[in-house]
Design a protein around this motif. Structure first.
Motif, PDB file in Angstrom:
ATOM      1  N   MET A 239      13.580 -40.164  24.338  1.00 12.30           N
ATOM      2  CA  MET A 239      12.712 -39.645  25.381  1.00 12.30           C
ATOM      3  C   MET A 239      12.600 -38.128  25.287  1.00 12.30           C
ATOM      4  O   MET A 239      13.472 -37.460  24.718  1.00 12.30           O
ATOM      5  N   PHE A 240      11.505 -37.607  25.812  1.00 11.45           N
ATOM      6  CA  PHE A 240      11.355 -36.163  25.951  1.00 11.45           C
ATOM      7  C   PHE A 240      10.792 -35.893  27.331  1.00 11.45           C
ATOM      8  O   PHE A 240       9.745 -36.432  27.694  1.00 11.45           O
ATOM      9  N   SER A 241      11.490 -35.101  28.113  1.00 14.69           N
ATOM     10  CA  SER A 241      11.063 -34.795  29.475  1.00 14.69           C
ATOM     11  C   SER A 241      10.631 -33.341  29.575  1.00 14.69           C
ATOM     12  O   SER A 241      11.454 -32.434  29.465  1.00 14.69           O
ATOM     13  N   ARG A 242       9.341 -33.118  29.763  1.00 13.60           N
ATOM     14  CA  ARG A 242       8.827 -31.756  29.915  1.00 13.60           C
ATOM     15  C   ARG A 242       9.365 -31.111  31.189  1.00 13.60           C
ATOM     16  O   ARG A 242       9.491 -29.903  31.279  1.00 13.60           O
ATOM     17  N   GLY A 243       9.655 -31.960  32.201  1.00 16.37           N
ATOM     18  CA  GLY A 243      10.050 -31.433  33.495  1.00 16.37           C
ATOM     19  C   GLY A 243      11.365 -30.687  33.491  1.00 16.37           C
ATOM     20  O   GLY A 243      11.703 -30.004  34.463  1.00 16.37           O
ATOM     21  N   ASN A 244      12.135 -30.797  32.396  1.00 13.82           N
ATOM     22  CA  ASN A 244      13.412 -30.086  32.319  1.00 13.82           C
ATOM     23  C   ASN A 244      13.257 -28.622  31.936  1.00 13.82           C
ATOM     24  O   ASN A 244      14.261 -27.901  31.820  1.00 13.82           O
ATOM     25  N   ILE A 245      12.026 -28.162  31.720  1.00 13.45           N
ATOM     26  CA  ILE A 245      11.821 -26.793  31.248  1.00 13.45           C
ATOM     27  C   ILE A 245      12.418 -25.766  32.210  1.00 13.45           C
ATOM     28  O   ILE A 245      12.955 -24.736  31.795  1.00 13.45           O
ATOM     29  N   LYS A 246      12.351 -26.059  33.494  1.00 12.62           N
ATOM     30  CA  LYS A 246      12.886 -25.133  34.491  1.00 12.62           C
ATOM     31  C   LYS A 246      14.392 -24.975  34.333  1.00 12.62           C
ATOM     32  O   LYS A 246      14.929 -23.860  34.375  1.00 12.62           O
ATOM     33  N   GLU A 247      15.091 -26.084  34.124  1.00  8.20           N
ATOM     34  CA  GLU A 247      16.540 -26.019  33.966  1.00  8.20           C
ATOM     35  C   GLU A 247      16.916 -25.376  32.632  1.00  8.20           C
ATOM     36  O   GLU A 247      17.892 -24.628  32.540  1.00  8.20           O
ATOM     37  N   LYS A 248      16.139 -25.649  31.588  1.00  4.84           N
ATOM     38  CA  LYS A 248      16.407 -25.020  30.285  1.00  4.84           C
ATOM     39  C   LYS A 248      16.280 -23.495  30.391  1.00  4.84           C
ATOM     40  O   LYS A 248      17.077 -22.757  29.802  1.00  4.84           O
ATOM     41  N   ALA A 249      15.272 -23.047  31.140  1.00  2.00           N
ATOM     42  CA  ALA A 249      15.096 -21.609  31.338  1.00  2.00           C
ATOM     43  C   ALA A 249      16.262 -21.023  32.124  1.00  2.00           C
ATOM     44  O   ALA A 249      16.715 -19.903  31.854  1.00  2.00           O
ATOM     45  N   ARG A 250      16.757 -21.767  33.091  1.00  4.22           N
ATOM     46  CA  ARG A 250      17.898 -21.284  33.890  1.00  4.22           C
ATOM     47  C   ARG A 250      19.143 -21.143  33.012  1.00  4.22           C
ATOM     48  O   ARG A 250      19.897 -20.165  33.125  1.00  4.22           O
ATOM     49  N   VAL A 251      19.363 -22.105  32.129  1.00  2.67           N
ATOM     50  CA  VAL A 251      20.515 -22.043  31.224  1.00  2.67           C
ATOM     51  C   VAL A 251      20.452 -20.788  30.363  1.00  2.67           C
ATOM     52  O   VAL A 251      21.479 -20.149  30.086  1.00  2.67           O
ATOM     53  N   LEU A 252      19.258 -20.409  29.966  1.00 10.73           N
ATOM     54  CA  LEU A 252      19.096 -19.216  29.128  1.00 10.73           C
ATOM     55  C   LEU A 252      19.597 -17.952  29.815  1.00 10.73           C
ATOM     56  O   LEU A 252      19.873 -16.945  29.151  1.00 10.73           O
ATOM     57  N   GLN A 253      19.717 -17.990  31.139  1.00 10.98           N
ATOM     58  CA  GLN A 253      20.142 -16.816  31.889  1.00 10.98           C
ATOM     59  C   GLN A 253      21.597 -16.901  32.350  1.00 10.98           C
ATOM     60  O   GLN A 253      22.060 -16.016  33.070  1.00 10.98           O
ATOM     61  N   PHE A 254      22.316 -17.940  31.939  1.00  8.36           N
ATOM     62  CA  PHE A 254      23.710 -18.071  32.359  1.00  8.36           C
ATOM     63  C   PHE A 254      24.561 -16.925  31.828  1.00  8.36           C
ATOM     64  O   PHE A 254      24.356 -16.428  30.711  1.00  8.36           O
ATOM     65  N   GLU A 255      25.532 -16.533  32.629  1.00  7.41           N
ATOM     66  CA  GLU A 255      26.505 -15.530  32.205  1.00  7.41           C
ATOM     67  C   GLU A 255      27.700 -16.215  31.530  1.00  7.41           C
ATOM     68  O   GLU A 255      27.890 -17.433  31.647  1.00  7.41           O
ATOM     69  N   ASN A 256      28.487 -15.436  30.827  1.00  6.30           N
ATOM     70  CA  ASN A 256      29.706 -15.910  30.175  1.00  6.30           C
ATOM     71  C   ASN A 256      29.418 -17.019  29.163  1.00  6.30           C
ATOM     72  O   ASN A 256      30.170 -17.994  29.048  1.00  6.30           O
ATOM     73  N   VAL A 257      28.325 -16.862  28.432  1.00  2.32           N
ATOM     74  CA  VAL A 257      27.987 -17.791  27.345  1.00  2.32           C
ATOM     75  C   VAL A 257      28.127 -17.109  25.992  1.00  2.32           C
ATOM     76  O   VAL A 257      28.634 -17.700  25.036  1.00  2.32           O
ATOM     77  N   GLU A 258      27.700 -15.855  25.913  1.00  2.00           N
ATOM     78  CA  GLU A 258      27.712 -15.136  24.644  1.00  2.00           C
ATOM     79  C   GLU A 258      29.118 -15.082  24.052  1.00  2.00           C
ATOM     80  O   GLU A 258      30.090 -14.742  24.734  1.00  2.00           O
ATOM     81  N   SER A 259      29.204 -15.479  22.773  1.00  2.00           N
ATOM     82  CA  SER A 259      30.458 -15.480  22.000  1.00  2.00           C
ATOM     83  C   SER A 259      31.464 -16.517  22.497  1.00  2.00           C
ATOM     84  O   SER A 259      32.625 -16.481  22.105  1.00  2.00           O
ATOM     85  N   LYS A 260      31.022 -17.453  23.340  1.00  2.00           N
ATOM     86  CA  LYS A 260      31.907 -18.486  23.859  1.00  2.00           C
ATOM     87  C   LYS A 260      31.594 -19.837  23.214  1.00  2.00           C
ATOM     88  O   LYS A 260      30.648 -19.987  22.443  1.00  2.00           O
ATOM     89  N   THR A 261      32.412 -20.829  23.571  1.00  2.00           N
ATOM     90  CA  THR A 261      32.172 -22.213  23.161  1.00  2.00           C
ATOM     91  C   THR A 261      31.620 -22.978  24.356  1.00  2.00           C
ATOM     92  O   THR A 261      32.082 -22.807  25.477  1.00  2.00           O
TER      93      THR A 261
END
Length: 450
Positions: A239-261
């Motif tokens: 499946m592919f859900s276009r409606g998840n674009i909002k959440e994907k964009a939010r993830v892109l702005q999460f803190e404490n991701v860079e250089s982490k696992t």
């Protein structure tokens, strides 16, 4: 630069919001208003990055104070509108269908019948590369269309041959709801109706569970870009859900991701895993049981120029020691219940400790079966604070109660491994409407270890 939009699920508030923004000079006439799932986005002319806007309140737009209860401020990436080009307005489809039907010169097709067909066409359709995806309410459900098909058995094929030429595509399919039952744990779109084009070899039980390389090579693969990230999938198997674009964009702005696992326990084709990778994670550990989703994830990673390593269930995880050839994503084709043993074995064998900062649980309608795994992974992490992102379908009226109960359950689970730890609910994201009165949400919970 990301732009600020006002979101509402109440159609009655759209005009009032637009009028208020116009009076204050905050309405963006270029972007205007967009349908967003079952709601609407009213775009403003304010821009800024997500970090600066984290504390933004409705008081930033005093003209909307009276409408506040039904409005939500959100940030939309500036490339979202490039993605929306995959969603075509109904007028384009209606124009193409009318042109094709008129060119076929069908004696029994009166002007009235033609108008009825055009009137009943869906409001939106999607084009992914050369693949046209129609909604479940398309041609096959239109009585006038069914009548034409009964009169001439070759009609449908002749029609689709001309339609693909008009719309510059090669394949057409009609969407259908994903079966939600115990036998469809892999979320396979098995009700998809292929209307035109060669989609590949016949679907079988064997091709679903263990596809051959020939099956994979001959299958139709669709692709699109969201938030400037490429995603690839096989429409008949994943499946592919276009409606998840909002959440994907939010993830892109999460803190404490860079250089982490980061750990994604339900990776799919890389819906959220790719956002973590783009956000700067050193390593994204992915678990997925659908081999077609894994193939899509690997193809998508390659398209995004990220190294990805596939680990089958019956093979050891060989960790690449060279920095320049180390994978950005490691994809385990197996049940996520093996995640704990995989990570423990890797840490013991290589004398290391993974700095897991985020754990994503994107299964619907509920990801609760993975909560014990996620809490134990949080304890295994070298990070003192670990963010858990819990997806679920929840009734509107139950969201607050769900948040409280989920926090208590997570606290109980983590206390078994790390007594004294606390679990703090930090945010509830309403992603999209799933059904009348039901929202797909993501609850963020911060695990603070002792």
């Amino acid at each position: 630069m990301p732009v600020v939009a006002i979101q509402t699920l109440d159609r009655r508030q759209v005009k009032a919001c637009k009028t208020a923004l116009e009076k204050s000079g905050h309405f963006d006439k270029l972007r205007g208003i967009e349908k967003d799932g079952n709601g609407f986005l009213i775009f403003t002319n304010k821009t800024g990055d997500y970090v600066d806007l984290k504390t933004i309140a409705i008081t930033e737009f005093p003209e909307l104070v009276d409408l506040k209860p039904s409005l939500e401020i959100m940030v939309v990436p500036d490339d979202k509108h490039k993605t929306v080009l995959d969603v075509r307005p109904s007028s384009n489809l209606k124009s193409a269908v009318r042109s094709v039907l008129e060119s076929l010169i069908i004696p029994s097709l009166s002007t009235e019948r033609l108008d009825q067909i055009i009137k009943r066409l869906p409001q939106r359709y999607y084009i992914y590369g050369q693949f046209l995806l129609l909604s479940s309410s398309s041609f096959e459900s239109i009585p006038e269309w069914q009548s034409l098909a009964q009169d001439d058995l070759a009609f449908a094929n002749k029609f689709y041959q001309l339609l693909v030429d008009r719309l510059k595509v090669t394949h057409i399919a009609q969407n259908a709801p994903i079966p939600d039952d115990d036998d469809n744990a892999m979320r396979k779109p098995t009700h998809l109706v292929c209307l035109y084009g060669d989609f590949g070899l016949d679907v079988s039980h064997a091709s679903i569970l263990a596809p051959s390389r020939e099956h994979i090579a001959r299958e139709l693969w669709a692709a699109t870009r969201q938030n400037n990230i490429c995603q690839t999938w096989a429409p008949r198997y994943t499946m592919f859900s276009r409606g998840n674009i909002k959440e994907k964009a939010r993830v892109l702005q999460f803190e404490n991701v860079e250089s982490k696992t980061v750990v994604d326990l339900y990776a799919g084709i890389g819906y959220f895993a790719f956002s973590y990778a783009k956000c700067g994670a050193d390593l994204v550990l992915c678990w997925e049981i659908n081999p077609w989703s894994v193939e899509g994830l690997l193809r998508g990673a390659k398209a995004n120029k990220w190294n990805a390593q596939l680990v089958q269930h019956d093979e050891d995880w060989v960790i690449e020691s060279k920095k320049d050839s180390a994978p950005k994503l490691v994809v385990f084709l197996e049940d996520n219940r093996y995640a704990i043993s995989r990570i423990r074995t890797a840490e013991e064998a290589h004398d290391l400790k993974y700095n897991i900062s985020h754990i994503n649980m994107g299964l619907l309608p509920s990801s609760e079966q993975s909560w014990p795994i996620a809490t134990e992974l949080a304890v295994l992490s070298s990070e003192d604070n670990v963010a858990l992102h819990v997806h679920s379908n929840v009734a509107h009226s139950d969201i607050d109660r769900w948040s409280r109960n989920t926090g208590l359950k997570l606290l109980h689970l983590i206390s078994e491994f790390n007594p004294g730890s606390c679990v703090m609910p930090t945010h509830i994201e309403k992603i999209k409407s799933f059904a009348p009165g039901v929202m797909h949400i993501c609850g963020d919970f911060l695990v603070k270890k002792m």
